[in-house]
Design a protein around this motif. Structure first.
Motif, PDB file in Angstrom:
ATOM      1  N   LEU A 193      38.370  32.311   5.950  1.00 43.87           N
ATOM      2  CA  LEU A 193      37.388  31.494   5.588  1.00 43.87           C
ATOM      3  C   LEU A 193      37.715  30.549   4.722  1.00 43.87           C
ATOM      4  CD1 LEU A 193      34.363  33.734   6.266  1.00 43.87           C
ATOM      5  CD2 LEU A 193      35.084  31.954   7.716  1.00 43.87           C
ATOM      6  N   ASN A 194      38.292  30.881   3.631  1.00 47.66           N
ATOM      7  CA  ASN A 194      38.422  29.932   2.439  1.00 47.66           C
ATOM      8  C   ASN A 194      39.675  29.030   2.746  1.00 47.66           C
ATOM      9  OD1 ASN A 194      36.657  31.062   0.509  1.00 47.66           O
ATOM     10  ND2 ASN A 194      37.960  32.873  -0.057  1.00 47.66           N
ATOM     11  N   GLN A 195      40.710  29.657   3.614  1.00 53.27           N
ATOM     12  CA  GLN A 195      41.613  28.672   4.247  1.00 53.27           C
ATOM     13  C   GLN A 195      41.033  27.397   4.853  1.00 53.27           C
ATOM     14  OE1 GLN A 195      45.065  28.680   3.166  1.00 53.27           O
ATOM     15  NE2 GLN A 195      45.029  26.706   4.435  1.00 53.27           N
ATOM     16  N   ALA A 196      40.093  27.919   5.862  1.00 52.95           N
ATOM     17  CA  ALA A 196      39.472  26.885   6.531  1.00 52.95           C
ATOM     18  C   ALA A 196      38.754  25.748   5.792  1.00 52.95           C
ATOM     19  CB  ALA A 196      38.563  27.529   7.646  1.00 52.95           C
ATOM     20  N   LEU A 197      38.035  26.181   4.900  1.00 57.34           N
ATOM     21  CA  LEU A 197      37.239  25.654   3.739  1.00 57.34           C
ATOM     22  C   LEU A 197      38.040  24.426   3.098  1.00 57.34           C
ATOM     23  CD1 LEU A 197      34.652  27.820   2.363  1.00 57.34           C
ATOM     24  CD2 LEU A 197      34.101  25.892   4.098  1.00 57.34           C
ATOM     25  N   LYS A 198      39.325  24.564   3.018  1.00 56.09           N
ATOM     26  CA  LYS A 198      40.248  23.620   2.283  1.00 56.09           C
ATOM     27  C   LYS A 198      40.350  22.339   3.092  1.00 56.09           C
ATOM     28  CE  LYS A 198      43.219  27.018  -0.099  1.00 56.09           C
ATOM     29  NZ  LYS A 198      44.605  27.520   0.001  1.00 56.09           N
ATOM     30  N   ASN A 199      40.209  22.538   4.592  1.00 53.79           N
ATOM     31  CA  ASN A 199      40.189  21.212   5.369  1.00 53.79           C
ATOM     32  C   ASN A 199      38.843  20.934   5.815  1.00 53.79           C
ATOM     33  OD1 ASN A 199      43.194  21.719   6.242  1.00 53.79           O
ATOM     34  ND2 ASN A 199      42.654  23.213   7.602  1.00 53.79           N
ATOM     35  N   LYS A 200      37.757  21.566   5.319  1.00 49.80           N
ATOM     36  CA  LYS A 200      36.443  21.260   5.682  1.00 49.80           C
ATOM     37  C   LYS A 200      35.520  21.906   4.463  1.00 49.80           C
ATOM     38  CE  LYS A 200      36.389  20.911  10.629  1.00 49.80           C
ATOM     39  NZ  LYS A 200      35.061  20.926  11.816  1.00 49.80           N
ATOM     40  N   PRO A 201      35.761  21.221   3.445  1.00 50.44           N
ATOM     41  CA  PRO A 201      35.072  22.052   2.152  1.00 50.44           C
ATOM     42  C   PRO A 201      33.604  21.640   2.068  1.00 50.44           C
ATOM     43  CG  PRO A 201      36.239  19.763   1.754  1.00 50.44           C
ATOM     44  CD  PRO A 201      36.549  20.110   3.140  1.00 50.44           C
ATOM     45  N   GLU A 202      33.008  20.998   3.155  1.00 51.70           N
ATOM     46  CA  GLU A 202      31.394  20.764   3.015  1.00 51.70           C
ATOM     47  C   GLU A 202      30.898  21.288   4.009  1.00 51.70           C
ATOM     48  OE1 GLU A 202      30.477  16.868   2.377  1.00 51.70           O
ATOM     49  OE2 GLU A 202      31.146  16.598   0.556  1.00 51.70           O
ATOM     50  N   GLU A 203      31.576  22.134   5.150  1.00 44.43           N
ATOM     51  CA  GLU A 203      31.216  22.781   6.420  1.00 44.43           C
ATOM     52  C   GLU A 203      30.121  24.163   5.832  1.00 44.43           C
ATOM     53  OE1 GLU A 203      29.446  23.751   9.132  1.00 44.43           O
ATOM     54  OE2 GLU A 203      31.233  22.132   9.919  1.00 44.43           O
ATOM     55  N   VAL A 204      28.940  23.736   6.001  1.00 47.19           N
ATOM     56  CA  VAL A 204      28.092  24.811   5.541  1.00 47.19           C
ATOM     57  C   VAL A 204      28.059  26.163   6.295  1.00 47.19           C
ATOM     58  CG1 VAL A 204      25.520  25.335   5.429  1.00 47.19           C
ATOM     59  CG2 VAL A 204      26.593  23.084   4.716  1.00 47.19           C
ATOM     60  N   ARG A 205      28.268  25.906   7.756  1.00 44.07           N
ATOM     61  CA  ARG A 205      28.465  27.100   8.453  1.00 44.07           C
ATOM     62  C   ARG A 205      29.711  28.148   8.210  1.00 44.07           C
ATOM     63  NH1 ARG A 205      29.412  24.651  14.282  1.00 44.07           N
ATOM     64  NH2 ARG A 205      30.342  23.175  13.081  1.00 44.07           N
ATOM     65  N   LEU A 206      30.764  27.530   7.354  1.00 46.76           N
ATOM     66  CA  LEU A 206      31.719  28.573   7.061  1.00 46.76           C
ATOM     67  C   LEU A 206      31.170  28.980   5.487  1.00 46.76           C
ATOM     68  CD1 LEU A 206      34.842  26.266   8.034  1.00 46.76           C
ATOM     69  CD2 LEU A 206      34.054  28.406   9.023  1.00 46.76           C
ATOM     70  N   TRP A 207      30.604  28.376   4.826  1.00 42.12           N
ATOM     71  CA  TRP A 207      30.103  28.850   3.677  1.00 42.12           C
ATOM     72  C   TRP A 207      29.123  30.073   3.897  1.00 42.12           C
ATOM     73  CZ3 TRP A 207      32.692  28.594  -0.685  1.00 42.12           C
ATOM     74  CH2 TRP A 207      33.325  27.416  -1.129  1.00 42.12           C
ATOM     75  N   LEU A 208      28.289  29.955   4.817  1.00 37.41           N
ATOM     76  CA  LEU A 208      27.302  30.800   5.296  1.00 37.41           C
ATOM     77  C   LEU A 208      28.385  32.306   5.616  1.00 37.41           C
ATOM     78  CD1 LEU A 208      24.763  28.884   7.084  1.00 37.41           C
ATOM     79  CD2 LEU A 208      24.420  30.196   4.858  1.00 37.41           C
ATOM     80  N   GLU A 209      29.206  31.902   6.379  1.00 36.54           N
ATOM     81  CA  GLU A 209      30.122  33.182   6.666  1.00 36.54           C
ATOM     82  C   GLU A 209      30.709  33.781   5.471  1.00 36.54           C
ATOM     83  OE1 GLU A 209      30.369  34.840   9.723  1.00 36.54           O
ATOM     84  OE2 GLU A 209      29.015  33.336  10.566  1.00 36.54           O
ATOM     85  N   VAL A 210      31.284  32.989   4.539  1.00 39.36           N
ATOM     86  CA  VAL A 210      31.742  33.459   3.281  1.00 39.36           C
ATOM     87  C   VAL A 210      30.550  34.318   2.511  1.00 39.36           C
ATOM     88  CG1 VAL A 210      32.473  32.975   0.962  1.00 39.36           C
ATOM     89  CG2 VAL A 210      33.520  31.687   2.872  1.00 39.36           C
ATOM     90  N   ALA A 211      29.531  33.897   2.577  1.00 39.41           N
ATOM     91  CA  ALA A 211      28.243  34.597   1.799  1.00 39.41           C
ATOM     92  C   ALA A 211      28.000  35.966   2.357  1.00 39.41           C
ATOM     93  CB  ALA A 211      27.101  33.756   1.685  1.00 39.41           C
ATOM     94  N   ARG A 212      28.080  35.841   3.911  1.00 38.01           N
ATOM     95  CA  ARG A 212      27.844  37.218   4.684  1.00 38.01           C
ATOM     96  C   ARG A 212      29.103  38.205   4.487  1.00 38.01           C
ATOM     97  NH1 ARG A 212      26.936  34.532   9.097  1.00 38.01           N
ATOM     98  NH2 ARG A 212      24.863  35.143   9.425  1.00 38.01           N
ATOM     99  N   THR A 213      30.005  37.708   4.228  1.00 39.46           N
ATOM    100  CA  THR A 213      31.301  38.355   4.045  1.00 39.46           C
ATOM    101  C   THR A 213      31.348  39.078   2.813  1.00 39.46           C
ATOM    102  OG1 THR A 213      32.684  37.146   5.665  1.00 39.46           O
ATOM    103  CG2 THR A 213      33.804  38.624   4.147  1.00 39.46           C
ATOM    104  N   GLN A 214      30.887  38.304   1.609  1.00 40.92           N
ATOM    105  CA  GLN A 214      30.624  38.803   0.501  1.00 40.92           C
ATOM    106  C   GLN A 214      29.540  39.907   0.378  1.00 40.92           C
ATOM    107  OE1 GLN A 214      30.189  34.946  -1.480  1.00 40.92           O
ATOM    108  NE2 GLN A 214      32.565  34.999  -2.225  1.00 40.92           N
ATOM    109  N   LEU A 215      28.479  39.704   0.890  1.00 39.37           N
ATOM    110  CA  LEU A 215      27.399  40.566   0.899  1.00 39.37           C
ATOM    111  C   LEU A 215      27.899  41.843   1.604  1.00 39.37           C
ATOM    112  CD1 LEU A 215      24.279  38.225   1.411  1.00 39.37           C
ATOM    113  CD2 LEU A 215      24.924  39.681  -0.595  1.00 39.37           C
ATOM    114  N   LYS A 216      28.331  41.532   2.810  1.00 43.22           N
ATOM    115  CA  LYS A 216      29.033  42.889   3.409  1.00 43.22           C
ATOM    116  C   LYS A 216      29.769  43.857   2.504  1.00 43.22           C
ATOM    117  CE  LYS A 216      27.260  42.567   8.075  1.00 43.22           C
ATOM    118  NZ  LYS A 216      26.969  43.396   8.755  1.00 43.22           N
TER     119      LYS A 216
END
Length: 584
Positions: free
Chosen positions: A263-286
């Motif tokens: 996800l972090n690699q993908a966010l380098k290309n789409k730094p403002e993509e909220v859906r990917l940031w939500l997946e990061v948060a979900r992964t961190q909580l898990k």
């Protein structure tokens, strides 16, 4: 089969991603104003003037010329819409759409029906519009969206194919996501259709591959799903839905670090993509990284500080990852915002239920005031009251909510009917349904309540009244497949009018070939007529779609007639409650 399920959770009228209520000639007013603007009135009339066809018209020719009655009805319908009489406007436009076979009138009819919250009329008009305007991408998109809304997934896919050919845009992943969430028996059929479409193409589609990955995962074919996903990301490494699915797959394998890295690699290309940031948060909580997840939440809110639904999405992730205390606080804060208050109170009620605090749950549910959340909250409250031996209180609650929200009288009436029917008090349920019909606007009828009434009369052994109710329903909605099937099955199963019933069921099947209930009815009618081989084909397909005892009973009897005794006994072993004998 006579389908007896009456109440389903309400869904939004339009499917996100397919249809926008702001498109074209739809209303720009709020729903509370209940008024239909008419910017296209002049455009409609130009289609009929001097036999001149505007450049935007499709190849389908107008079948009615300009005349006095036509102009009168068009103008009267527009004026009725402006005066909030949507029923009359819809009735006139529906008739004119069929009479004229004109795409613009069919389009207008669909939008009016959507605004009036008449999904069946909206779907019929949208399909007519798409048929009359095969080169119009908006017509194909609208038909696909409304078919999806009505859970007719295979037909929706066909219109999505047309939409992609005309616009270059595709929405197959959204279709697959919606279908997989429903755990629908046509998943295998849709997967096969999509796979055949993929094999026909010269150019690969990342969206189509992602949809195939979703469906194959739902079918339990994880290696195949991973292969589709790999292909999707090879075609388009920035496919957000494919990245979400791959992150979900990695999390399911316990590989949280690899999911976060992806996800972090993908966010380098789409730094403002909220859906990917939500997946990061979900992964961190898990993975138990609570402090990092809080920082990610803060970052998401900073990205879109005015986007309140994002905060609700964060609360849902907190619930999903079992951060219940944090979720409760997030939701309590959101109850101060009118936009999210109802959904927040609904979720708080569900959390209270989880904590086995049913009285607190009732208090939270009682805070919900409108829309789908109110129906869902009332459903939950009724269940809790019944579980605690307070059924009369539950019915009183439904009556209270029905009075508070008359626009929801139909689903709330169906909820009360379901409660009384479960108590086997069919006469009281019938009276309750009629009281709900009395709450409707003058000259308005609900096909859902008529159908409920018909089934109650079936339980009361009043087949004449049941037939009258269904005929009344079909006079309003001649292409209602559920009603056609119910009437047809009753004639086949309870009377000697088997051929008449078969014709009704065949019409229902032509309208909805995916319904297990209709397939069962068709098979049973053919069985009654002694056409056992034909009956077997439909009953086996029905049972493949829905493993239900009534379908199994019909299939067993066909097996016996065809001397397939081993298959009959094998199936009967799964349903010992049927107590069938070979000579039945």
């Amino acid at each position: 089969m006579l389908k007896v399920s009456l109440l389903k959770p309400l869904k939004a009228l339009l499917v996100l991603g397919f249809i926008s209520l702001a498109y074209g000639c739809t209303t720009t007013q709020s729903k509370n104003q209940s008024s239909v603007e008419s910017p296209s009135k002049g455009a409609i009339l130009t289609y009929y003037q001097n036999d001149q066809q505007p450049a935007t018209q499709t190849a389908t020719q107008v079948k009615a010329e300009l005349n006095g009655p036509l102009v009168f009805y068009l103008l009267s319908a527009e004026l009725a819409g402006q005066r909030n009489n949507l029923d009359y406007a819809l009735e006139v436009y529906s008739a004119l759409a069929l009479q004229t076979q004109h795409p613009l009138i069919a389009e207008r009819t669909s939008w009016i029906a959507q605004f009036a919250q008449q999904p069946k009329a909206a779907l019929d008009a949208a399909i007519l519009w798409a048929t009359l305007a095969p080169q119009n991408p908006d017509a194909q998109r609208t038909a696909a969206g409304l078919l999806l809304q009505n859970e007719q997934y295979l037909d929706a896919f066909d219109h999505l194919l047309n939409f992609e050919k005309l616009s270059g845009e595709s929405n197959y992943t959204l279709l697959a996501t919606h279908l997989s969430e429903k755990n629908n028996p046509v998943i295998s059929d849709l997967y096969q259709k999509m796979l055949e479409e993929k094999q026909r193409r010269e150019e690969a589609s990342s969206d189509l591959e992602t949809a195939l990955a979703l469906l194959s995962d739902e079918l339990g074919r994880q290696p195949t799903s991973r292969q589709h996903l790999k292909s999707a990301l090879a075609i388009n490494p920035n496919n957000v839905r494919a990245l979400q699915l791959k992150a979900e797959l990695l999390r399911s394998q316990g590989d949280y670090s690899q999911a976060e890295k992806l996800l972090n690699q993908a966010l380098k290309n789409k730094p403002e993509e909220v859906r990917l940031w939500l997946e990061v948060a979900r992964t961190q909580l898990k993975s138990g990284k609570l402090s990092q997840a809080e920082q990610t939440f803060d970052h998401i809110i900073n990205l879109q500080p005015d986007n309140l639904p994002i905060r609700l999405a964060l609360a849902r992730i907190q619930i999903e990852t079992e951060q219940y205390t944090a979720a409760k606080q997030t939701l309590k804060d959101l109850t101060d915002f009118d936009l999210l208050a109802d959904q927040s109170w609904l979720l708080l009620g569900q959390l209270a239920e989880r904590d086995q605090q049913w009285q607190l749950a009732l208090q939270h549910y009682n805070q919900v005031t409108s829309g789908d959340p109110l129906v869902l909250a009332t459903q939950a409250s009724v269940r809790l009251l019944v579980e605690n031996n307070q059924a009369p209180t539950a019915l009183g609650l439904i009556q209270e909510k029905r009075s508070q929200a008359p626009e929801l009288s139909v689903p709330l009436t169906l909820l009360g009917e379901s409660l009384l029917r479960q108590q086997k008090d069919f006469a009281a349920a019938l009276s309750w349904v009629d009281s709900g019909r009395d709450l409707l606007a003058e000259n308005q009828e609900s096909t859902q309540l008529l159908y409920a009434r018909a089934l109650l009369n079936y339980h009361l052994d009043d087949l004449n009244q049941m037939e009258a109710d269904l005929n009344h329903l079909l006079s309003i909605d001649p292409n209602n497949a559920v009603a056609l099937n119910a009437l047809g099955y009753t004639l086949v199963d309870k009377t000697e009018r088997i051929n008449e019933g078969l014709l009704l069921i065949q019409k229902a099947h032509a309208l909805d070939s995916e319904s297990a209930e209709i397939l069962d009815s068709l098979g049973w009618a053919l069985f009654k007529l002694g056409r056992y081989e034909e009956a077997l084909e439909y009953l086996e397909e029905a049972y493949a779609r829905l493993q239900e005892s009534e379908i199994a009973e019909h299939l067993i009897q066909v097996f016996w007639k065809l001397e397939k005794n081993e298959q009959a006994e094998t199936l009967l072993n799964n349903y010992p409650e049927l107590n069938l004998q070979p000579n039945q």
